[in-house]
Design a protein around this motif. Sequence first.
Motif, PDB file in Angstrom:
ATOM      1  N   GLU A 160      -9.141  22.769  65.651  1.00 57.11           N
ATOM      2  CA  GLU A 160      -9.326  23.765  66.654  1.00 57.11           C
ATOM      3  C   GLU A 160     -10.616  23.543  67.277  1.00 57.11           C
ATOM      4  O   GLU A 160     -11.273  24.514  67.675  1.00 57.11           O
ATOM      5  CB  GLU A 160      -9.252  25.026  65.858  1.00 57.11           C
TER       6      GLU A 160
ATOM      7  N   GLY B 200      -4.699  32.996  72.515  1.00 61.07           N
ATOM      8  CA  GLY B 200      -4.242  31.784  73.242  1.00 61.07           C
ATOM      9  C   GLY B 200      -3.335  31.200  72.246  1.00 61.07           C
ATOM     10  O   GLY B 200      -2.942  31.170  71.150  1.00 61.07           O
TER      11      GLY B 200
ATOM     12  N   ARG C  17     -13.833  28.648  60.504  1.00 59.16           N
ATOM     13  CA  ARG C  17     -14.470  27.608  61.266  1.00 59.16           C
ATOM     14  C   ARG C  17     -15.798  27.713  61.221  1.00 59.16           C
ATOM     15  O   ARG C  17     -16.735  28.526  61.269  1.00 59.16           O
ATOM     16  CB  ARG C  17     -13.943  28.040  62.735  1.00 59.16           C
TER      17      ARG C  17
ATOM     18  N   ARG D 230       4.578  23.568  72.512  1.00 59.09           N
ATOM     19  CA  ARG D 230       3.960  22.494  71.662  1.00 59.09           C
ATOM     20  C   ARG D 230       4.724  21.246  72.059  1.00 59.09           C
ATOM     21  O   ARG D 230       5.893  21.282  72.625  1.00 59.09           O
ATOM     22  CB  ARG D 230       4.004  22.504  70.069  1.00 59.09           C
TER      23      ARG D 230
ATOM     24  N   ASN E 161      -5.827  22.768  72.586  1.00 57.01           N
ATOM     25  CA  ASN E 161      -4.983  22.630  71.308  1.00 57.01           C
ATOM     26  C   ASN E 161      -4.272  21.030  71.546  1.00 57.01           C
ATOM     27  O   ASN E 161      -3.392  21.095  72.471  1.00 57.01           O
ATOM     28  CB  ASN E 161      -3.966  23.593  71.292  1.00 57.01           C
TER      29      ASN E 161
ATOM     30  N   SER F  12      -6.931  27.055  61.395  1.00 60.22           N
ATOM     31  CA  SER F  12      -5.597  28.118  61.782  1.00 60.22           C
ATOM     32  C   SER F  12      -4.670  27.407  61.016  1.00 60.22           C
ATOM     33  O   SER F  12      -4.525  26.135  60.592  1.00 60.22           O
ATOM     34  CB  SER F  12      -5.579  27.706  63.299  1.00 60.22           C
TER      35      SER F  12
ATOM     36  N   GLN G 101      -2.092  26.475  62.387  1.00 62.36           N
ATOM     37  CA  GLN G 101      -1.280  25.695  63.214  1.00 62.36           C
ATOM     38  C   GLN G 101      -0.123  24.654  63.205  1.00 62.36           C
ATOM     39  O   GLN G 101       0.950  24.750  63.257  1.00 62.36           O
ATOM     40  CB  GLN G 101      -2.249  24.979  64.163  1.00 62.36           C
TER      41      GLN G 101
ATOM     42  N   LYS H  60       2.471  26.171  60.673  1.00 59.28           N
ATOM     43  CA  LYS H  60       3.459  27.231  61.586  1.00 59.28           C
ATOM     44  C   LYS H  60       4.431  26.426  62.416  1.00 59.28           C
ATOM     45  O   LYS H  60       5.748  26.782  62.208  1.00 59.28           O
ATOM     46  CB  LYS H  60       2.762  28.265  62.301  1.00 59.28           C
TER      47      LYS H  60
ATOM     48  N   GLN I 293      -6.526  36.180  62.606  1.00 57.67           N
ATOM     49  CA  GLN I 293      -5.618  36.429  63.628  1.00 57.67           C
ATOM     50  C   GLN I 293      -4.209  36.437  63.526  1.00 57.67           C
ATOM     51  O   GLN I 293      -3.805  36.304  62.354  1.00 57.67           O
ATOM     52  CB  GLN I 293      -5.887  34.723  64.354  1.00 57.67           C
TER      53      GLN I 293
HETATM   54  N1  ASP Z   1      -3.787  27.668  66.869  1.00 54.63           N
HETATM   55  C1  ASP Z   1      -4.220  28.131  68.002  1.00 54.63           C
HETATM   56  C2  ASP Z   1      -5.691  29.036  67.623  1.00 54.63           C
HETATM   57  O1  ASP Z   1      -5.812  29.120  66.543  1.00 54.63           O
HETATM   58  C3  ASP Z   1      -3.355  29.383  68.513  1.00 54.63           C
HETATM   59  C4  ASP Z   1      -2.294  28.606  68.923  1.00 54.63           C
HETATM   60  O2  ASP Z   1      -2.047  27.725  69.644  1.00 54.63           O
HETATM   61  O3  ASP Z   1      -1.298  29.213  68.501  1.00 54.63           O
HETATM   62  O4  ASP Z   1      -6.428  29.187  68.241  1.00 54.63           O
END
Ligand code: ASP
Length: 464
Positions: free
Chosen positions: A166, A365, A212, A369, A327, A188, A190, A193, A226
């Motif tokens: 990230e 954001g 982070r 993908r 990303n 994240s 990412q 998910k 988040q």
């Molecule tokens: N993984 C991204 C972030 O943490 C968000 C995303 O693209 O879903 O900013």
Amino acid sequence: MERTLVIDCLDKIDQAIILKGWVDTKRDHGKLTFIDLRDRTGKIQCVGFEKMGELTPESVVEITGTVKKRPERMINPDIPTGTIEVDVSDYKIINKATELPIQIDTDGLEIGEDVRLRYRYVDLRRQRMQKNIRLRSDFTRAISDSLYTRDFVENETPMLTKSTKEGARDFIVPSRFQPGKFYALPQSPQQYKQLLMTAGFENYFQIAHCFRDEDLRSDRGFELTQVDIEMSFVTREDVMKTVEAVVKEAVKNVDGKLKDQIFPVFSYSDAIKQFGADRFDLRSEEEKKDETLAFAWVIDFPFFKKVDKDDIAEVRDGKSGWTFTHNPFSTPIPEHLNWHLKKEHIGEIITAQYDLVCNGYEVGGGSIRAHDPEVLRQTFHIMGYTDKEIEESIGHMLEAFSLGTPPHGGIALGLDRLIMVLTGERSMKESVAFPMTSTGRTAVMDAPSEVSDEQLKELGLKRG
Ligand code: ASP
């Protein structure tokens, strides 16, 4: 007798009750002592005759007494229980408070951060912080409810994991079972998910904790929360539409005021032309006073940018001199897919990324993908990864993308920042119960701290 909550005393006139809570304030008038007792529902005046003189502010007490109507001239119109008071017959000190290290009857902004965070459990008692943290809870529930009604599955993803990019440095955790090897804490969820999309859940969300290791700024620490979302078989517009509806519902649920019912959409280049930045404030001066929320979308960002040589994380990711802007798991917009696959016009490739901004801040954001392994592989090639390096860092994703992965996209909404904006605060620390200090020390507890030689040895680590 069961405990009565302060707010319920209004229905208990002339009845005996037991209250439990904190001594908010105390006033001595000769033989009469007045305290305002506070619990989670409010405050109420309690009157003791030759009683309660020794109570100290913020002690936890149990009060036994009778609810009485106040005489007309004693009514306090400023509090909901201002028409009643409690005639105290008995009381017990449950936990005596010594003198408080910080005042809590102000908004607290005049007090130094270090002392506020060292005594955060006291600091959180102030009205402003109670309001912020309760609003955070209400807003989070509203978002979750709104996603549940749209057929989303809530799921947790691992905390001990492999690096995911990230754009920040990872926090790493040494493995005791495999000395010399390390986990990374997630920047994240990412990749997991996305793998849930491969797994067929179609709609996922999580109130996700992320880590982070970035240079600290006064308003943020190393951790963030988040609202993490991912959806299958969707276009950019589908995700934006769903997120917009969910955010609107949640904002209304906490009585927030929206400037636009349909969030305006700006391209990145228009935003830069019009506002000089990709986060901007659309509110008029009047709307600013009114605490209006002005949401907007920004789309059509460049996929890649030249590496900033002063940023170690960027230098590490962008071995070719190019790195991703948002990303690396995003896909280019369909019109630019060919450039991407042929590594042409790299600086002009537009990514299917969308950012949500509100009142001058980026509050979310996400992107559609790359679910085609060749597209993802090419992103890493553009950044200068060799085939071996690609295999090592994202081989598992490429494999999953050859085992039946639907097209998918998602977003992450920054909960701490959204609550900051919703509560009209200036710092994200005001929307988190236990934030870090600006020097990276944990609230209340003193971490980071030393570990013993024995612990280090067990982990196969040497003191530096
Ligand atoms: N993984 C991204 C972030 O943490 C968000 C995303 O693209 O879903 O900013």
